[in-house]
Design a protein around this motif. Structure first.
Motif, PDB file in Angstrom:
ATOM      1  N   LEU A 127      48.591  42.271  40.380  1.00 49.96           N
ATOM      2  CA  LEU A 127      48.015  41.322  41.480  1.00 49.96           C
ATOM      3  C   LEU A 127      48.680  41.621  42.622  1.00 49.96           C
ATOM      4  CD1 LEU A 127      45.550  39.583  42.094  1.00 49.96           C
ATOM      5  CD2 LEU A 127      47.445  37.589  41.615  1.00 49.96           C
ATOM      6  N   SER A 160      53.800  41.230  38.364  1.00 51.87           N
ATOM      7  CA  SER A 160      52.814  40.603  37.864  1.00 51.87           C
ATOM      8  C   SER A 160      53.156  39.847  36.729  1.00 51.87           C
ATOM      9  CB  SER A 160      51.448  41.377  37.971  1.00 51.87           C
ATOM     10  OG  SER A 160      51.203  41.388  39.192  1.00 51.87           O
ATOM     11  N   ALA A 162      43.297  39.061  48.221  1.00 48.62           N
ATOM     12  CA  ALA A 162      44.258  39.694  47.257  1.00 48.62           C
ATOM     13  C   ALA A 162      43.533  40.922  46.709  1.00 48.62           C
ATOM     14  CB  ALA A 162      44.639  38.583  46.057  1.00 48.62           C
ATOM     15  N   ARG A 163      44.397  41.622  45.733  1.00 47.00           N
ATOM     16  CA  ARG A 163      43.584  42.738  45.058  1.00 47.00           C
ATOM     17  C   ARG A 163      44.309  43.091  43.629  1.00 47.00           C
ATOM     18  NH1 ARG A 163      46.040  44.000  48.762  1.00 47.00           N
ATOM     19  NH2 ARG A 163      44.515  43.461  50.096  1.00 47.00           N
ATOM     20  N   PHE A 164      43.379  43.264  42.698  1.00 43.98           N
ATOM     21  CA  PHE A 164      43.908  43.801  41.481  1.00 43.98           C
ATOM     22  C   PHE A 164      44.260  45.427  41.670  1.00 43.98           C
ATOM     23  CE2 PHE A 164      42.666  39.880  39.115  1.00 43.98           C
ATOM     24  CZ  PHE A 164      43.998  39.440  38.396  1.00 43.98           C
ATOM     25  N   TYR A 192      45.842  36.414  35.396  1.00 39.81           N
ATOM     26  CA  TYR A 192      45.238  35.689  36.771  1.00 39.81           C
ATOM     27  C   TYR A 192      43.974  35.545  37.025  1.00 39.81           C
ATOM     28  CZ  TYR A 192      50.417  36.882  37.940  1.00 39.81           C
ATOM     29  OH  TYR A 192      51.819  36.918  37.965  1.00 39.81           O
ATOM     30  N   PHE A 210      41.276  34.387  40.433  1.00 37.61           N
ATOM     31  CA  PHE A 210      40.583  35.398  41.131  1.00 37.61           C
ATOM     32  C   PHE A 210      39.090  35.480  41.111  1.00 37.61           C
ATOM     33  CE2 PHE A 210      39.574  39.926  41.782  1.00 37.61           C
ATOM     34  CZ  PHE A 210      40.279  40.191  42.908  1.00 37.61           C
TER      35      PHE A 210
END
Ligand code: IMP
Length: 204
Positions: A76, A89, A120-122, A158, A162
């Motif tokens: 993440l 992460s 945010a980004r995965f 997470y 998210f």
């Protein structure tokens, strides 16, 4: 007669393996996992990026086994934290910590940051290697926001914090079917399907 090539998926995680098997189902592949290879050494994930860790895992495992190998690594990245936890992460709050401890640390570090700045980004990177070295690398991204309190009991990591762009539920509130359709891992694995299909065709 159809010829099945063996593909080693460099993971011992049963959930990942199931998802990978489902997505790669109609390719002419006989999929085995790290658990099926006795004596396979654990690859140390000590590179500074998610991408380099995926490549290292694929290349070292393929070199050891001489098998076509697919490895993935994910994490993440939070913009307000300059991309952290990123490559760290899994162990953001320390070695051997639980998912809730990582989530608590993430919320602490984002305290006071307004929702519109919690982008945010995965990211998931999948690398393919064979005995000759790296073949190719693909990547899947799921963009979204980190909310202020955990919501939902599904998923892992997470997920309760998210919300992906275009969704109102967190990854932990979505059904596994929906999450596995829109997730960074699903996107990377669909690209991995194309990468493997190319590899198999070139060797027919
Ligand atoms: P891995 O090395 O690919 O297993 O993932 C590293 C870490 O990234 C995990 O331990 C989680 O903390 C986080 N992560 C990766 N993918 C997800 C996801 O789909 N949901 C929540 N957390 C994730």
């Amino acid at each position: 007669m159809r010829m099945f090539m063996k593909l080693l998926v460099a993971t011992r995680n049963k959930h990942k393996l199931r998802e990978i098997r489902e997505i790669l189902a109609e390719l002419d592949l006989d999929i085995v996992s790290a658990s099926d290879i006795p004596g396979l050494p654990e690859v140390v994930e000590d590179e500074s990026t998610i991408r380099d860790n995926a490549i290292k895992k694929a290349v070292e495992t393929a070199r050891f086994t001489k098998m076509l190998t697919l490895a993935d690594d994910s994490g993440l990245e939070v913009d307000a934290l300059k991309g952290a936890p990123g490559v760290h992460s899994a162990r953001y709050a320390g070695e051997e910590v639980s998912y809730p401890e990582n989530n608590k640390k993430l919320l602490r570090n984002l305290r006071g940051v307004p929702l519109e700045k919690r982008t945010a980004r995965f990211r998931c990177v999948a690398a393919l290697a064979d005995a000759n070295g790296l073949v190719d690398v693909v990547e899947g991204i799921s963009n979204g926001l980190i909310i202020e309190t955990e919501r939902g009991g599904g998923g892992f990591g997470y997920d309760p914090l998210f919300i992906a762009d275009g969704q109102v539920k967190t990854f932990a509130e979505l059904t596994p079917e929906v999450k596995n359709r829109i997730s960074h891992r699903a996107k990377a694995l669909h690209k991995a399907w194309a990468m493997l299909n190319r590899y198999l065709r070139e060797r027919q």
